[in-house]
Design an enzyme around this catalytic site. Structure first.
Site, PDB file in Angstrom:
ATOM      1  N   ASP A  37      26.734 -19.865  36.367  1.00  0.00           N
ATOM      2  CA  ASP A  37      25.273 -20.003  36.245  1.00  0.00           C
ATOM      3  C   ASP A  37      24.912 -21.440  35.905  1.00  0.00           C
ATOM      4  O   ASP A  37      25.730 -22.193  35.389  1.00  0.00           O
ATOM      5  CB  ASP A  37      24.756 -19.111  35.112  1.00  0.00           C
ATOM      6  N   LYS A  59      20.014 -20.474  39.164  1.00  0.00           N
ATOM      7  CA  LYS A  59      18.654 -20.125  39.561  1.00  0.00           C
ATOM      8  C   LYS A  59      17.676 -21.272  39.402  1.00  0.00           C
ATOM      9  O   LYS A  59      16.492 -21.107  39.520  1.00  0.00           O
ATOM     10  CB  LYS A  59      18.178 -18.922  38.745  1.00  0.00           C
ATOM     11  N   MET A 171      13.401 -17.487  26.475  1.00  0.00           N
ATOM     12  CA  MET A 171      12.520 -17.586  27.651  1.00  0.00           C
ATOM     13  C   MET A 171      11.049 -17.400  27.261  1.00  0.00           C
ATOM     14  O   MET A 171      10.283 -16.762  27.976  1.00  0.00           O
ATOM     15  CB  MET A 171      12.918 -16.534  28.709  1.00  0.00           C
TER      16      MET A 171
HETATM   17  N1  SAH Z   1      22.973 -15.362  27.864  1.00  0.00           N
HETATM   18  C1  SAH Z   1      22.241 -16.482  27.294  1.00  0.00           C
HETATM   19  C2  SAH Z   1      20.742 -16.358  27.508  1.00  0.00           C
HETATM   20  C3  SAH Z   1      20.317 -16.429  28.950  1.00  0.00           C
HETATM   21  S1  SAH Z   1      18.581 -16.361  29.158  1.00  0.00           S
HETATM   22  C4  SAH Z   1      22.577 -16.598  25.812  1.00  0.00           C
HETATM   23  O1  SAH Z   1      23.221 -15.708  25.264  1.00  0.00           O
HETATM   24  O2  SAH Z   1      22.229 -17.620  25.203  1.00  0.00           O
HETATM   25  C5  SAH Z   1      18.151 -18.081  29.230  1.00  0.00           C
HETATM   26  C6  SAH Z   1      17.421 -18.493  27.985  1.00  0.00           C
HETATM   27  O3  SAH Z   1      18.329 -18.729  26.925  1.00  0.00           O
HETATM   28  C7  SAH Z   1      16.656 -19.791  28.110  1.00  0.00           C
HETATM   29  O4  SAH Z   1      15.415 -19.622  28.741  1.00  0.00           O
HETATM   30  C8  SAH Z   1      16.489 -20.172  26.662  1.00  0.00           C
HETATM   31  O5  SAH Z   1      15.479 -19.403  26.035  1.00  0.00           O
HETATM   32  C9  SAH Z   1      17.825 -19.731  26.076  1.00  0.00           C
HETATM   33  N2  SAH Z   1      18.792 -20.834  26.017  1.00  0.00           N
HETATM   34  C10 SAH Z   1      19.982 -20.914  26.641  1.00  0.00           C
HETATM   35  N3  SAH Z   1      20.629 -22.058  26.316  1.00  0.00           N
HETATM   36  C11 SAH Z   1      19.826 -22.713  25.453  1.00  0.00           C
HETATM   37  C12 SAH Z   1      19.921 -23.946  24.737  1.00  0.00           C
HETATM   38  N4  SAH Z   1      20.989 -24.741  24.833  1.00  0.00           N
HETATM   39  N5  SAH Z   1      18.886 -24.303  23.938  1.00  0.00           N
HETATM   40  C13 SAH Z   1      17.806 -23.521  23.795  1.00  0.00           C
HETATM   41  N6  SAH Z   1      17.660 -22.351  24.438  1.00  0.00           N
HETATM   42  C14 SAH Z   1      18.652 -21.947  25.246  1.00  0.00           C
END
Ligand code: SAH
Length: 254
Positions: A37, A59, A171
């Site tokens: 991803d 995406k 998100m």
């Molecule tokens: N599986 C992932 C989440 C995927 S959904 C997890 O467990 O973290 C994607 C969302 O994750 C983004 O829109 C944001 O809200 C958050 N996200 C992922 N990486 C991030 C980061 N480094 N800093 C802040 N938010 C993050």
């Protein structure tokens, strides 16, 4: 018949490539093919063995998203061809990562799979800003919520407001105003501490310490976009302003 392959669903952690588990490093080295991803730090792919294939199914980046059904078909096909397949996802694969949809597809196809947990951004981002998501005095529990739901699958923000939990929202940037309005209707006070952490654990990390009522405006003023985590609750009072919406970002938008 081809020898049975296998799929590993692997969490790559929130961003910093050092926040990878030892098990993730091992299975990345065993993989013949890695489906990745776009939130995954490319540095993580350095753990793959020479000659292994990478397939980007992200995406973002202006590209159209790879349809979920296609990703699932690819996972099944690669495993059935006898390959060791890693499905690499940002954070944890089972937290807002559609991991459950992929494992259901693998089950339906009779493909063996295993999960390697990753550090989810909902815990790592607050931590990187100095915020403990639970605290004996200020947060007896925590809810992980998505701000982005399918049509007709709205989150009950008023009920969450009454829960007394620390709210960690993934998100949530695009819908921030609606979220705040719902939480205010549910009785949360305007001055309740809130924080936003963008690009958590990466060199470009930014933290904004705000309050519930000011949150949408502060996000706009600082030009914060995705990926970011919102934290709403007393514990957000601990947000460290380091790397916050600093002069250069405001100046940049002026
Ligand atoms: N599986 C992932 C989440 C995927 S959904 C997890 O467990 O973290 C994607 C969302 O994750 C983004 O829109 C944001 O809200 C958050 N996200 C992922 N990486 C991030 C980061 N480094 N800093 C802040 N938010 C993050």
């Amino acid at each position: 018949m081809a020898s049975a392959g296998k799929v590993w669903l692997v969490g790559a952690g929130p961003g910093d490539p050092e926040l990878l588990t030892l098990k993730a490093v091992r299975v990345l080295y065993e993989a013949d093919v890695v489906l990745v991803d776009d939130l995954v730090n490319p540095a993580v792919l350095g753990h793959m063995k020479p000659g292994a294939r990478v397939i980007h199914v992200g995406k973002r980046g202006g590209c159209k998203s790879t349809p979920q059904a296609f990703i699932e078909k690819l996972l099944v096909a690669e495993a059935k061809a006898g390959n060791t397949v890693v499905r690499l996802k940002g954070g944890d694969p089972f937290v807002f990562g559609r991991g459950g949809e992929e494992t259901a597809a693998l089950d339906a196809a009779g493909v063996h799979w295993q999960v390697v947990s990753g550090i989810t951004s909902g815990i790592a981002a607050p931590a990187a800003a100095g915020i403990p998501v639970t605290h004996r005095e200020a947060g007896r529990g925590v809810a992980f919520i998505t701000g982005h739901t399918r049509e007709g699958a709205a989150v009950d923000w008023e009920a969450l407001a009454r829960s007394g939990l620390t709210l960690v929202i993934y998100m949530g940037i695009a819908r921030c105003e609606d979220i705040v309005a719902g939480l205010r209707r549910g009785g949360l006070r305007a001055t309740l501490p809130a924080a936003v952490i963008q690009h958590a654990t990466l060199p470009q990390q930014r933290v904004i310490a705000s309050s519930l009522a000011r949150l949408p405006e502060d996000i706009r003023a600082c030009g914060i976009g995705s990926p970011a985590i919102l934290v709403i609750g007393e514990v957000a009072d601990a947000a460290r302003m380091a790397g916050q919406c600093a002069d250069e970002s405001l100046a940049g938008s002026a």
